[in-house]
Design a protein around this motif. Structure first.
Motif, PDB file in Angstrom:
ATOM      1  N   SER A 290       0.823  -1.218   0.000  1.00 53.59           N
ATOM      2  CA  SER A 290       0.000   0.000   0.000  1.00 53.59           C
ATOM      3  C   SER A 290       0.848   1.255   0.000  1.00 53.59           C
ATOM      4  CB  SER A 290      -0.923  -0.010   1.229  1.00 53.59           C
ATOM      5  OG  SER A 290      -1.776  -1.130   1.150  1.00 53.59           O
ATOM      6  N   LEU A 291       1.967   1.220   0.738  1.00 52.33           N
ATOM      7  CA  LEU A 291       2.847   2.398   0.733  1.00 52.33           C
ATOM      8  C   LEU A 291       3.403   2.633  -0.666  1.00 52.33           C
ATOM      9  CD1 LEU A 291       5.415   3.586   3.296  1.00 52.33           C
ATOM     10  CD2 LEU A 291       6.224   3.168   0.978  1.00 52.33           C
ATOM     11  N   LEU A 292       3.832   1.575  -1.326  1.00 51.23           N
ATOM     12  CA  LEU A 292       4.385   1.730  -2.684  1.00 51.23           C
ATOM     13  C   LEU A 292       3.329   2.274  -3.627  1.00 51.23           C
ATOM     14  CD1 LEU A 292       6.453  -1.581  -3.099  1.00 51.23           C
ATOM     15  CD2 LEU A 292       7.309   0.726  -2.554  1.00 51.23           C
ATOM     16  N   SER A 293       2.093   1.843  -3.431  1.00 52.07           N
ATOM     17  CA  SER A 293       1.008   2.310  -4.296  1.00 52.07           C
ATOM     18  C   SER A 293       0.738   3.800  -4.069  1.00 52.07           C
ATOM     19  CB  SER A 293      -0.237   1.473  -3.995  1.00 52.07           C
ATOM     20  OG  SER A 293      -1.310   1.915  -4.735  1.00 52.07           O
ATOM     21  N   VAL A 294       0.703   4.197  -2.817  1.00 54.70           N
ATOM     22  CA  VAL A 294       0.451   5.612  -2.498  1.00 54.70           C
ATOM     23  C   VAL A 294       1.621   6.495  -2.941  1.00 54.70           C
ATOM     24  CG1 VAL A 294       0.187   7.253  -0.564  1.00 54.70           C
ATOM     25  CG2 VAL A 294      -1.136   5.128  -0.588  1.00 54.70           C
ATOM     26  N   ARG A 295       2.840   5.970  -2.901  1.00 55.81           N
ATOM     27  CA  ARG A 295       4.034   6.785  -3.207  1.00 55.81           C
ATOM     28  C   ARG A 295       4.631   6.453  -4.574  1.00 55.81           C
ATOM     29  NH1 ARG A 295       3.733  10.939  -0.335  1.00 55.81           N
ATOM     30  NH2 ARG A 295       5.973  11.346  -0.208  1.00 55.81           N
ATOM     31  N   ARG A 296       3.802   5.891  -5.481  1.00 50.10           N
ATOM     32  CA  ARG A 296       4.414   5.387  -6.717  1.00 50.10           C
ATOM     33  C   ARG A 296       4.954   6.509  -7.591  1.00 50.10           C
ATOM     34  NH1 ARG A 296      -0.528   5.888  -9.434  1.00 50.10           N
ATOM     35  NH2 ARG A 296      -0.932   4.582 -11.234  1.00 50.10           N
ATOM     36  N   GLN A 297       4.344   7.691  -7.555  1.00 43.53           N
ATOM     37  CA  GLN A 297       4.895   8.800  -8.352  1.00 43.53           C
ATOM     38  C   GLN A 297       6.295   9.176  -7.871  1.00 43.53           C
ATOM     39  OE1 GLN A 297       4.055   9.926 -11.030  1.00 43.53           O
ATOM     40  NE2 GLN A 297       1.815  10.118 -11.287  1.00 43.53           N
ATOM     41  N   GLN A 298       6.443   9.306  -6.539  1.00 43.64           N
ATOM     42  CA  GLN A 298       7.739   9.731  -5.987  1.00 43.64           C
ATOM     43  C   GLN A 298       8.803   8.642  -6.214  1.00 43.64           C
ATOM     44  OE1 GLN A 298       4.837   9.812  -4.500  1.00 43.64           O
ATOM     45  NE2 GLN A 298       4.505  11.760  -3.445  1.00 43.64           N
ATOM     46  N   LYS A 299       8.350   7.392  -6.314  1.00 46.01           N
ATOM     47  CA  LYS A 299       9.292   6.267  -6.424  1.00 46.01           C
ATOM     48  C   LYS A 299       9.362   5.725  -7.846  1.00 46.01           C
ATOM     49  CE  LYS A 299       8.641   4.641  -1.629  1.00 46.01           C
ATOM     50  NZ  LYS A 299       9.987   4.524  -1.038  1.00 46.01           N
ATOM     51  N   ILE A 300       8.786   6.409  -8.817  1.00 46.54           N
ATOM     52  CA  ILE A 300       8.544   5.798 -10.131  1.00 46.54           C
ATOM     53  C   ILE A 300       9.820   5.272 -10.784  1.00 46.54           C
ATOM     54  CG2 ILE A 300       8.651   7.957 -11.437  1.00 46.54           C
ATOM     55  CD1 ILE A 300       6.182   5.004 -12.005  1.00 46.54           C
ATOM     56  N   ALA A 301      10.915   5.999 -10.700  1.00 48.29           N
ATOM     57  CA  ALA A 301      12.140   5.559 -11.398  1.00 48.29           C
ATOM     58  C   ALA A 301      12.621   4.212 -10.858  1.00 48.29           C
ATOM     59  CB  ALA A 301      13.243   6.611 -11.246  1.00 48.29           C
ATOM     60  N   LYS A 302      12.670   4.078  -9.543  1.00 44.78           N
ATOM     61  CA  LYS A 302      13.146   2.810  -8.955  1.00 44.78           C
ATOM     62  C   LYS A 302      12.096   1.715  -9.084  1.00 44.78           C
ATOM     63  CE  LYS A 302      16.688   2.186  -7.299  1.00 44.78           C
ATOM     64  NZ  LYS A 302      17.378   2.497  -6.039  1.00 44.78           N
ATOM     65  N   LEU A 303      10.816   2.078  -9.080  1.00 42.27           N
ATOM     66  CA  LEU A 303       9.775   1.056  -9.254  1.00 42.27           C
ATOM     67  C   LEU A 303       9.841   0.463 -10.658  1.00 42.27           C
ATOM     68  CD1 LEU A 303       6.722   2.609  -7.361  1.00 42.27           C
ATOM     69  CD2 LEU A 303       7.748   0.348  -6.931  1.00 42.27           C
ATOM     70  N   VAL A 304      10.120   1.305 -11.666  1.00 39.32           N
ATOM     71  CA  VAL A 304      10.244   0.793 -13.039  1.00 39.32           C
ATOM     72  C   VAL A 304      11.470  -0.111 -13.153  1.00 39.32           C
ATOM     73  CG1 VAL A 304      10.738   1.505 -15.424  1.00 39.32           C
ATOM     74  CG2 VAL A 304       8.984   2.707 -14.093  1.00 39.32           C
ATOM     75  N   GLN A 305      12.573   0.283 -12.497  1.00 36.51           N
ATOM     76  CA  GLN A 305      13.792  -0.558 -12.494  1.00 36.51           C
ATOM     77  C   GLN A 305      13.531  -1.871 -11.774  1.00 36.51           C
ATOM     78  OE1 GLN A 305      17.478   1.482 -11.412  1.00 36.51           O
ATOM     79  NE2 GLN A 305      18.161  -0.319 -10.275  1.00 36.51           N
ATOM     80  N   TYR A 306      12.846  -1.795 -10.635  1.00 31.70           N
ATOM     81  CA  TYR A 306      12.467  -2.989  -9.841  1.00 31.70           C
ATOM     82  C   TYR A 306      11.583  -3.913 -10.679  1.00 31.70           C
ATOM     83  CZ  TYR A 306       9.620  -5.247  -6.067  1.00 31.70           C
ATOM     84  OH  TYR A 306       8.922  -6.126  -5.247  1.00 31.70           O
ATOM     85  N   ALA A 307      10.610  -3.312 -11.383  1.00 33.57           N
ATOM     86  CA  ALA A 307       9.706  -4.113 -12.223  1.00 33.57           C
ATOM     87  C   ALA A 307      10.503  -4.893 -13.261  1.00 33.57           C
ATOM     88  CB  ALA A 307       8.691  -3.199 -12.899  1.00 33.57           C
ATOM     89  N   ASP A 308      11.425  -4.196 -13.903  1.00 36.42           N
ATOM     90  CA  ASP A 308      12.222  -4.808 -14.981  1.00 36.42           C
ATOM     91  C   ASP A 308      13.177  -5.868 -14.443  1.00 36.42           C
ATOM     92  OD1 ASP A 308      14.866  -3.445 -17.158  1.00 36.42           O
ATOM     93  OD2 ASP A 308      13.968  -5.442 -17.006  1.00 36.42           O
ATOM     94  N   ARG A 309      14.014  -5.485 -13.469  1.00 44.59           N
ATOM     95  CA  ARG A 309      15.119  -6.347 -13.075  1.00 44.59           C
ATOM     96  C   ARG A 309      14.703  -7.466 -12.107  1.00 44.59           C
ATOM     97  NH1 ARG A 309      20.085  -2.208 -11.849  1.00 44.59           N
ATOM     98  NH2 ARG A 309      20.338  -1.314 -13.939  1.00 44.59           N
TER      99      ARG A 309
END
Ligand code: NZQ
Ligand code: ZN
Length: 386
Positions: A290-309
Motif C-alpha cells: 500500500s505504501l508503494l502504491s500511495v508513493r508510486r509517483q515519488q518512487k517511479i524511477a526505482k519502481l520501473v527498475q524494480y519491475a524490470d530487473r
C-alpha cells in the motif's frame, strides 16, 4: 552515490555444527550470561550444547525474552548481569533475543535511567561508557540483528529503535540447521522481513549507486526464488542456507551505504505490532504494497527498475509497470501465506486513528526518504491496506 563510511566488525561463522567455535570466540575467563526466548532453544537442546561449548567458564542462563522484547523483562536480565558480575552476553535465538541482549549490553552499566535509551538512534560511548560485549547463535533468519548494531525494544504500547555502533555482535554463529525447527509462519515472516529491509534501502530514488542496486536486486530475486521452498522444505540445508545468508546480507549495512533510505514501512508497521500484536513480518506485508502504491509517483524511477530487473515486467507505461510490480510484490507475500490486508487480521478502518496517534506520539511525523510521509499520508496508506 552519497559519501559514506562503512564499518561492520562482526565475525561470522557460517555452517553446520560450528558451536565448538564458541570456545575460541568467547574469552577464556569470561563470566557469561546465555540469553534465550520462550523455550524453543531449551526444548531443542541447543542451550545445553551452547553451555557445553562454554566449558568451564562461569555461566548463567536467562530465558523468557519474548517476541518484540519487553523492557521490563530485559531489566530482569540486567539485574542478573549486575548480581553475578557478568562480562559477556551470548544471545541464542532470533531477532527478539538478539535485540533484547543488545539492550542489556547497553543498560547493564548505564548510570542513567535505562528507559531513556528507548528511541535513541545513536547511543555513543559518551552516553554509555561501558557496553558489554555480546555474541549470538542465530535460530531464526529474518531481522539481520546477528550482523548489525540495531535493536527494537517494546515497552507497553511503544515499540522503539535503540541504535548504537557499540552493539555489533563480536561474532555470530549462523548454522542453518538450527533453524529447521521453525514453524512455517516464522519462516515466512523471515522472508518478508528480509525482503522489506531490502526495499527500504532500494525503492527510493536513483543516486547512481549501480552496485548497491544490483546487490539489492540480487537479494530480492534470491528471496523470491527460495522463499516458498524454505517454507515447504524446512530441513533442506541448502535452501535454508540461502535464506539465512540472504537475511543477514539484507541488513548488515552493505546495501545501504551511499543511498537514500526509506524505513517508513517499518515505522508504520512497528505501530501495528505494538497495538495489535501482529508479527513483525506480517505487519510489513500489510504496509509495503500500500505504501508503494500511495508513493508510486515519488518512487517511479526505482519502481520501473524494480519491475524490470526483479519481476521481468517491461511492457506498458511506467505507471502500469510500477503497478504490476507492486501487485507482484503483494502476490509474493500472499504466496508465502502472509496476508497483506488489515482485514485479514481483523483490523478495520475504525482502528486507524489509534495508529496515527501512536505515530504522532513517537514523533514519526516526517517519514520516508523525502521525510514527507506525514500521519495524513500514513492514514491513506492504511486505508488502502484495509
Ligand atoms: O521465544 P522462542 O521460544 O525462542 O520462540 C521464538 C518466537 O516465538 C520462535 N523461534 C525462534 N527460533 C526458533 C523458534 N521456534 C522454533 N525453532 C527455532 N529455531 O520464533 C518466534 C519469533 O522469534 P523472534 O525472535 O521474535 O522473530 P524474529 O527473528 O523475526 O525477530 C523479530 C524481532 O526483530 C526485530 C523486530 O522488531 C522484532 O522485535 N527487528 C530487528 C531489527 C534489527 N535488529 O536490525 C530490524 C528488523 O526490522 C526488526 O525490526
Ligand atoms: Zn524488519
Amino acid at each position: 552515490m552519497f559519501d559514506f563510511e562503512f564499518h561492520n566488525p562482526t565475525h561470522i561463522v557460517f555452517g553446520r555444527d560450528r558451536l565448538g567455535r564458541i570456545d575460541r570466540l568467547v574469552p577464556a575467563d569470561a563470566r557469561v550470561l546465555v540469553t534465550c526466548g520462550g523455550g524453543s532453544a531449551v526444548r531443542s537442546g541447543l542451550i545445553s550444547r551452547v553451555k557445553e561449548a562454554l566449558g568451564r567458564r562461569f555461566v548463567r542462563e536467562f530465558g523468557g525474552i519474548e517476541p518484540n522484547p519487553q523492557f521490563d523483562t530485559l531489566m530482569k536480565a540486567v539485574a542478573e548481569v549486575r548480581a553475578h558480575a557478568i562480562d559477556f552476553l551470548l544471545a541464542v535465538g532470533g531477532g527478539s533475543v538478539i535485540d533484547g541482549t543488545k539492550f542489556v549490553a547497553l543498560a547493564a552499566h548505564f548510570e542513567g535511567d535505562p528507559a531513556t535509551l528507548l528511541g535513541q538512534r545513536n547511543v555513543t560511548s559518551a552516553m554509555v561508557p561501558r557496553v558489554l560485549p555480546l555474541g549470538t547463535v542465530l535460530t531464526l533468519p529474518a531481522a539481520g540483528s546477528e550482523m548489525n548494531s540495531g535493536a527494537v525494544i517494546s515497552r507497553g504500547r511503544d515499540k522503539l529503535p535503540v541504535l548504537s555502533s557499540l552493539t555489533f555482535p563480536r561474532f555470530s554463529i549462523l548454522d542453518p540447521s538450527l533453524t529447521f525447527s521453525l514453524p512455517a509462519r516464522q519462516v515466512a515472516n523471515g522472508i518478508v522481513d528480509a525482503f522489506v529491509h531490502t526495499t527500504e534501502q532500494y525503492l527510493t530514488y536513483p543516486v547512481g549507486a549501480i552496485l548497491q542496486d544490483r546487490m539489492a536486486e540480487a537479494i530480492l530475486a534470491t528471496l523470491i526464488e527460495i522463499g516458498r521452498k524454505s517454507i515447504d522444505r524446512p530441513d533442506d540445508y541448502d535452501i535454508r542456507a540461502q535464506h539465512v545468508w540472504t537475511a543477514t546480507m539484507a541488513l548488515n549495512g552493505i546495501i545501504g551505504v551511499g543511498v537514500p533510505q526509506d524505513w517508513a514501512t517499518h515505522m508504520i508497521a512497528h505501530e501495528l505490532t505494538a497495538l495489535f500484536g501482529i508479527d513483525h513480518g506480517q505487519s510489513l506485508a500489510i504496509v509495503l504494497p500500500s505504501l508503494l502504491s500511495v508513493r508510486r509517483q515519488q518512487k517511479i524511477a526505482k519502481l520501473v527498475q524494480y519491475a524490470d530487473r526483479v519481476w521481468g515486467i517491461r511492457e506498458g507505461t511506467d505507471l502500469e509497470k510500477a503497478d504490476a510490480a507492486i501487485a507482484s510484490t503483494r502476490a509474493f507475500f500472499e504466496s508465502l501465506d502472509v496476508p497483506t490486508r488489515l482485514s485479514a487480521y481483523g483490523i478495520g478502518a475504525d482502528r486507524i486513528p489509534e495508529v496515527l496517534d501512536q505515530l504522532q506520539a513517537h514523533g514519526m511525523v516526517a517519514l520516508g526518504e523525502h521525510r514527507d510521509i506525514t500521519p495524513e499520508v500514513a492514514a491513506e496508506i492504511l486505508q488502502r491496506a484495509l
